[in-house]
Design a protein around this motif. Structure first.
Motif, short mmCIF file in Angstrom:
data_model
loop_
_atom_site.label_atom_id
_atom_site.label_comp_id
_atom_site.label_asym_id
_atom_site.label_seq_id
_atom_site.Cartn_x
_atom_site.Cartn_y
_atom_site.Cartn_z
N GLN A 4 1.01 -1.10 -0.04
CA GLN A 4 -0.19 -0.09 -0.08
C GLN A 4 0.57 1.43 -0.06
N THR A 7 2.27 1.58 -3.27
CA THR A 7 1.21 1.96 -4.45
C THR A 7 0.99 3.58 -4.02
N ASP A 8 1.09 4.08 -2.76
CA ASP A 8 0.74 5.54 -2.75
C ASP A 8 1.54 6.39 -3.09
N ARG A 11 1.10 6.41 -7.12
CA ARG A 11 0.30 7.07 -7.33
C ARG A 11 0.50 8.49 -7.24
N GLU A 22 -5.93 6.82 -12.52
CA GLU A 22 -5.48 5.81 -12.00
C GLU A 22 -6.47 5.03 -12.46
N SER A 28 -4.15 -4.62 -10.65
CA SER A 28 -3.23 -3.80 -10.20
C SER A 28 -3.21 -2.41 -10.69
N PRO A 29 -2.91 -1.39 -10.07
CA PRO A 29 -3.07 0.10 -10.41
C PRO A 29 -2.27 0.21 -11.81
N LEU A 40 1.94 -0.58 -12.22
CA LEU A 40 2.47 -0.94 -11.07
C LEU A 40 2.25 -2.26 -10.58
N PRO A 42 2.51 -4.27 -7.13
CA PRO A 42 3.10 -3.91 -5.90
C PRO A 42 3.39 -5.33 -5.04
#
Length: 120
Positions: A4, A7-8, A11, A22, A28-29, A40, A42
């Motif tokens: 997370q 990802t943050d 992002r 996004e 996945s993102p 991404l 993760p």
């Protein structure tokens, strides 16, 4: 870094670009500016256990970065044939370098009008 948190961070980088968006793709993102410019993973993907991203790249960049540092960079499946670059995001991550890779990917995909907005 947790998935997370990773990802943050990605992002935060990718959504600062004009009209960056996004969407979840393949679980996945993914980051888009009309077309996708960064993917991404993760949790890892396709036999790679480490977190990583795939980024669009201009002609020649893939050979340059993978040749210079094959421990951190790789040719990703599916999109590698179009010149995309894979980048590991485990261990000591240079977030300035990640931001540079993401910006280069955005610049490769974004239309000229949005590049002018970015450069203002």
């Amino acid at each position: 870094m947790t998935p997370q948190q990773l990802t943050d961070r990605v992002r935060e980088i990718c959504l600062r670009f004009p009209e960056g968006a996004e969407r979840i793709t393949h679980g996945s993102p993914g980051f888009f500016v009309r077309k996708q410019f960064v993917m991404l993973w993760p949790h890892g993907h396709h036999g790679r256990d480490e977190p990583h991203l795939w980024a669009a790249a201009a002609a020649g960049v893939q050979d340059e970065v993978v040749g210079a540092d094959p421990e951190r960079f790789f040719v990703p499946p599916y999109v590698g044939g179009r010149g995309w670059v894979g980048m590991r995001l485990d261990g000591e991550v240079d977030w300035d370098e990640v931001a540079e890779i993401c910006e280069d990917a955005y610049r490769h995909i974004a239309p000229p009008r949005l590049l002018r907005d970015l450069d203002r």
